[in-house]
Design an enzyme around this catalytic site. Structure first.
Site, mmCIF file in Angstrom:
data_model
loop_
_atom_site.group_PDB
_atom_site.id
_atom_site.type_symbol
_atom_site.label_atom_id
_atom_site.label_comp_id
_atom_site.label_asym_id
_atom_site.label_seq_id
_atom_site.Cartn_x
_atom_site.Cartn_y
_atom_site.Cartn_z
ATOM 1 N N SER A 71 -9.972 1.545 2.609
ATOM 2 C CA SER A 71 -8.896 2.277 2.043
ATOM 3 C C SER A 71 -7.771 1.573 1.192
ATOM 4 C CB SER A 71 -8.042 3.293 2.872
ATOM 5 O OG SER A 71 -7.348 2.666 3.931
ATOM 6 N N LYS A 128 0.746 -1.424 0.129
ATOM 7 C CA LYS A 128 0.050 0.035 0.087
ATOM 8 C C LYS A 128 0.928 1.038 -0.004
ATOM 9 C CE LYS A 128 -4.005 2.003 2.577
ATOM 10 N NZ LYS A 128 -4.836 1.649 3.816
ATOM 11 N N SER A 180 -9.997 -0.802 6.793
ATOM 12 C CA SER A 180 -9.255 -0.650 5.483
ATOM 13 C C SER A 180 -8.664 -2.100 5.040
ATOM 14 C CB SER A 180 -8.388 0.392 5.802
ATOM 15 O OG SER A 180 -9.016 1.565 5.667
#
Lengths: 526, 523
Positions: free
Chosen positions: B157, B82, B181
């Protein structure tokens, strides 16, 4: 403006101090392993943590926690077993994260205090002695001073910010600068902030308190406490109230008092300024004021219309910090002898006069050296204590001040404690005169030889042979009949002249005490 | 090796293939990069491709194979991170204009550990800006598309991390989870996503959103893959003082089964408003499977769980407000150049550098921490946090794990949820776990009856008993014959078990990976 003395007759000054101390003796910063070094090339002692780069996390420096616990124990604070780091949020370029890690309502050290002995001229600033203890009399019936207790609210840990240099413009401030540079070397340096209760009543008390605190910190070896380099910084909060009133007046915060004298003078000025404002019917504004030592005045720096909102909240990156009993005990075990205890020991164990004990104990290096010299004196320590103290407080101190080497010389061993003990012993036994001692000390420093060697080589032995001295005395009496007659007619001050003649004849090596005695005796007979 | 066959390989299969000499790590890297090259034009999971780093890592693994050294846990496994995880020399944008040009000068511990474990770092993955969001729509660098339906969000996310695995572009990805997330996008994309207990994985080098809530975890196609990834990245890190030592082999008990295990279910969760019926039925089906496997279902209550959302939207924004203060344009990051004063520079750089959701949370946090307000919100939120933590602790006296839905609905369409507070409800089942600090995993349990989209259940464990979660997950996983790759990206292009699914994300012209099998690569 009225002078301080008359202001303090009508008004009571209420003073509290905030003392920031950088823990300069540590090797690394508060939350990272960057070295702490004053004066290094800008931005060379930085890393992701102290630069606040995204993703970096703080890890507390255990040595810094030891230092603050030492400070707390030495100032009679309660050491809190659980305290927390908080974030104080505000934007400024010298603050790499735009928040400062500090502590919340519970600091590592809480509820401490120091007793302050105020004597001599410093005591005269305080006209009303309620709440203090008298120090005893000066022998003429007058009080020679007082002791007062200064509460310490807390000592907390925080990190320092970087340094900004504003380039261009005339004021050196950010407002008219062309551009500004930031050096983050200092960013993240551990600071301890001590906050006193508003217990101080005179500028002298404030000065003495700061001096005492500095001596304690130096003894603990947690900081170099340099006011010049900013590793010891002191702000003062001052307000006035009418004598007898118990309510607090509006206070101002005073900054830029970067020496003991400035602390005293800044507070004294501010007290007088506030008195003038109040006596002319005005009100004191709550504001931050800047002491200008050159102009000898304080000026408005920042008016606080509303309290700053720093949005303090517990730092989620740092778990609550728990101190175990074992840890606190281990720090307590490392606590060195503090100046007050040292002074007491010098008085009770060695019979030093209070003033000598005070002067020695408040100097970390000198008192350590004193102890070493006493050890060298071994069985004669008690007898030699006073002559050693005399040497240290006079000859050695004078030499240190003059030589610009400072107390480094004591640490580096430029003078040996054994030598000083030997010199004191020679003086005490009368083998050399105190005048000769000065010469020997100078030679010791210059050559590094021992006092005995110097005395030997230079033939400096004091003449203590009374028959030899008697011979010289009688010779002088026979050479100066007129002076003898004058003396016998009552002009006894002439004794100095006779002793001087004898000292000249013995090339300064005659024992002046003995010469004096023999002259007094022979002049009466003659 | 074919491209699609690499896509479907598990961590264990990659390891076996390397040991058997079926392929080299260099070939794996080459093939994985070729897959990304082709598929990511549709999915847009990657913000940066780090091919040089991938080949360097592959060379190290190949050298170990040649030397006959013990291969590390993730040897040759295509991995990606990420984009809120620092990796030396790569961009770390956090999906924000503010950090568009920012190149990391150091490497996050979780990234370093995954690479040390032999993983081949392929690149950085799209995300909601600073992890604020549940759809990856708030990224400043475009949407990531759900490989199951390119008109739908991948969740967020960590949307890029979930989509990359679902599209077969990486075997393991890392994401971060502050309120759901990892788990919610895993559920949306039909992959396994694991949020460990707070403190299991170092946060050092991961750009903080809510420091007391953030936790890094892996995505993978199978529970076994995720367990291996946990073996690689967990453990105490001296640079994160909230991290803790935890010596467990997460792969050890996966085949133990759950016979006799007490598993908690929360009836109140299924009765909550806004939960779609296909979610309820998929969850109930999972409960039946658990019982069939021999587990004993125990109804539990989490009386304070309904306050979790409120507490979260106090604590999260407060921490985010402070964490994001450092983005001030002074040292790095977006700088608005025509400001006349320092304050203007701050204001304009932040107004233009941050997107609307970031600004909303910063302003919310700034307000909530201000004096007079702090006492009314932050304190009660912390008290609620304690109560919720106690709720879970009490529940775990009676059960060894808890199984709940992950999200009240399956993946939604781009732009479908415009109201921020409605978006916040996506995390209604996941948030309380971050508040309490426990671990939780999203496991795919089939496709929705009405939507035909993947649906996951959440398996929660007691704190630092994350192995319980994996054990339940591995057992439950065996009840479903599911290809974890999205249909258009799966091995045979065939949707096993989901024959009615209308969605092919893309038809691939060729499944062959051109370079890999013929050239031979690094050997």
């Amino acid at each position: 403006m009225k002078d301080l003395q008359s202001v303090l007759w009508d008004w009571e000054a209420v003073i509290g101090l905030e003392v920031h101390t950088e823990l300069t003796t540590l090797n690394t910063k508060m939350f990272c392993s960057c070295p702490i070094e004053f004066g290094a090339q800008p931005n060379t002692h930085v890393c992701p943590v102290c630069l606040g780069l995204p993703g970096a996390l703080p890890v507390p420096n255990k040595a810094a926690i030891q230092s603050i616990v030492l400070a707390g124990l030495a100032t009679n604070c309660e050491i809190m077993k659980r305290s927390m780091f908080y974030r104080k949020n505000y934007f400024y370029p010298d603050m790499s994260k735009n928040y400062q890690i500090t502590q919340g309502p519970v600091a590592f050290c809480m509820h401490g205090g120091l007793n302050l002995e105020v004597s001599g001229p410093a005591a005269k600033e305080r006209l009303h002695l309620e709440g203090t203890q008298p120090l005893g009399s000066d022998g003429f019936g007058a009080m020679s001073g007082y002791t007062t207790h200064i509460g310490i609210t807390r000592i907390h840990m925080e990190e320092d910010a970087g340094k900004m240099i504003h380039v261009g413009g005339s004021s050196g401030r950010i407002t008219d600068a062309e551009y500004s540079l930031v050096d983050y070397n200092r960013c993240g340096t551990p600071l301890i902030e001590l906050v006193t209760e508003p217990d101080l009543r005179t500028p002298e008390e404030a000065r003495l308190f700061l001096q005492k605190l500095r001596q304690i910190y130096l003894t603990l070896d947690i900081s170099d406490c340099s006011m010049e380099e900013g590793s010891l910084r002191c702000d003062g909060n001052v307000s006035l109230r009418r004598r007898g009133s118990t309510e607090l007046g509006t206070k101002t915060e005073l900054k830029n008092m970067n020496s003991f004298k400035n602390l005293h003078d800044g507070l004294a000025y501010e007290i007088c300024r506030q008195a003038e404002v109040l006596e002319s019917g005005g009100t004191v504004r709550q504001e931050t004021r800047h002491w200008e030592p050159g102009a000898k005045r304080t000026i408005t720096m920042r008016v606080k219309e509303t309290a700053d909102d720093y949005r303090l909240f517990p730092d989620p990156d740092l778990a609550p910090y728990d101190l175990s009993d074992e840890f606190i005990q281990s720090v307590r075990d490392r606590l060195p002898e503090l100046p007050d205890a040292k002074k007491q020991r010098f008085i009770s164990d060695y019979g030093l006069p209070a003033a000598d004990a005070e002067n020695l104990s408040t100097d970390v290096e000198l008192s350590a050296f004193f102890d070493k010299a006493l050890r060298a004196a071994s069985s004669k320590a008690v007898a030699l204590a006073k002559p050693i103290a005399n040497l240290l407080l006079n000859d050695v101190s004078a030499w240190l001040n003059a030589s610009a080497v400072g107390s480094e010389a004591l640490i580096m061993g430029s003078i040996a404690p054994e030598g000083i003990a030997e010199l004191a012993s020679l003086t005490l036994s009368g083998e050399i005169s105190s005048k000769q001692a000065k010469e020997v000390f100078a030679a010791m420093v210059e050559t590094g030889d021992s006092p005995l060697t110097i005395v030997e080589v230079r033939g400096l032995k004091q003449v203590n042979d009374s028959s030899e001295i008697e011979r010289i005395v009688l010779g002088i009496i026979s050479r100066f009949p007129e002076k003898v007659a004058e003396y016998q007619a009552g002009k006894t001050g002439l004794i100095g002249f006779f002793v001087g003649q004898a000292m000249k004849e013995t090339s300064g090596q005659g024992n002046p005490k003995l010469i004096n005695e023999i002259f007094t005796e022979k002049l009466q007979e003659a | 090796m074919t491209r699609s066959s690499l896509s479907s390989l598990t961590v264990a299969q990659i390891r076996q293939g390397l040991l058997n000499g079926e392929f080299s790590a260099h070939e794996l890297a080459q093939c994985a990069l070729a897959i990304i090259d082709q598929r990511d034009t549709q999915v847009h999971a990657f913000l940066e491709i780090t091919d040089t780093l991938a080949y360097q890592a592959a060379d190290r693994v190949d050298a170990m194979v040649v030397a006959g050294d013990q291969l590390p846990i993730l040897a040759g496994v295509p991995i990606a991170f990420k984009d809120n995880m620092n990796q030396l020399g790569t961009h770390t944008t956090c999906g924000s204009r503010m950090l568009e040009q920012y190149v990391a000068p150091f490497t996050a511990t979780c990234v370093a550990r995954a690479i040390e474990a032999g993983g081949l770092p392929l690149g950085k993955l799209n995300m909601d800006e600073f992890a604020f969001g549940s759809s990856t729509e708030t990224s400043a660098f475009g949407f990531t598309r759900n490989p199951w339906d390119l008109q739908r969000v991948p969740g967020g996310s960590s949307g890029g991390s979930a989509a990359a695995v679902a599209a077969g572009m990486a075997t393991i990805t890392l994401g971060s989870d502050t309120g759901g997330s990892i788990r919610q996008p895993a559920s949306f994309c039909g992959v396994v996503g694991f949020k460990p207990t707070y403190g299991m994985v170092s946060r050092y080098g991961v750009v903080a959103f809510g420091s007391s809530l953030d936790q890094v975890g892996p995505f993978g196609k199978t529970v076994a893959d995720v367990a291996e990834a946990l073996n690689a990245i967990t453990g105490r890190d001296p640079q994160d003082c909230t991290s803790q030592e935890h010596q467990t082999d997460f792969s050890a008990n996966l085949d133990q089964g759950i016979k006799g295990m007490r598993i908690g279910i929360v009836p109140a969760f299924l009765e909550a408003s806004g939960v779609e019926s296909e979610i309820i039925s998929a969850t109930k089906k999972a409960y039946e499977n658990l019982e069939r496997l021999g587990a004993k279902l125990v109804e539990i209550e989490l009386p304070n769980a309904n306050a979790a959302m409120s507490a979260y939207y106090v604590i999260g924004p407060c921490e985010a407000f402070s964490n994001l203060s450092r983005f001030d344009s002074i040292r790095y990051g977006y700088c608005h150049s025509d400001a006349a004063t320092l304050v203007e520079q701050y204001e304009q750089s932040r107004a233009h550098g941050f997107g609307p959701e970031a600004i909303r949370r910063i302003m919310l946090g700034s307000y909530l921490l201000s004096s007079g307000v702090y006492e009314r919100y932050y304190y009660p939120a912390q008290q609620v946090r304690t109560l919720i933590t106690e709720d879970y602790a009490r529940a775990f006296e009676r059960v060894e794990s808890i199984v709940t839905p992950v999200s009240p609905r399956a993946a939604f369409k781009f732009g479908e949820i415009a109201d921020p507070t409605a978006m916040y409800l996506s995390d209604m089942f996941t948030i309380s776990i971050n508040i309490a600090g426990n671990g939780g995993m999203s496991l795919p349990v089939g496709l929705g009856e009405t939507s035909g989209l993947p649906i996951g259940v959440q398996i929660i464990g007691p704190q630092f008993k994350d192995e319980n979660i994996l054990r339940v997950g591995a057992a439950l996983e065996s009840c479903y014959d599911i290809d974890r790759l999205a249909p258009g990206f799966s091995a045979a292009g065939q949707r096993r078990g989901y024959s009615d699914s209308p969605r092919f994300a893309a038809e691939l012209a060729s499944d062959l990976c051109p370079a890999a099998s013929t050239e031979g690569g690094a050997r």
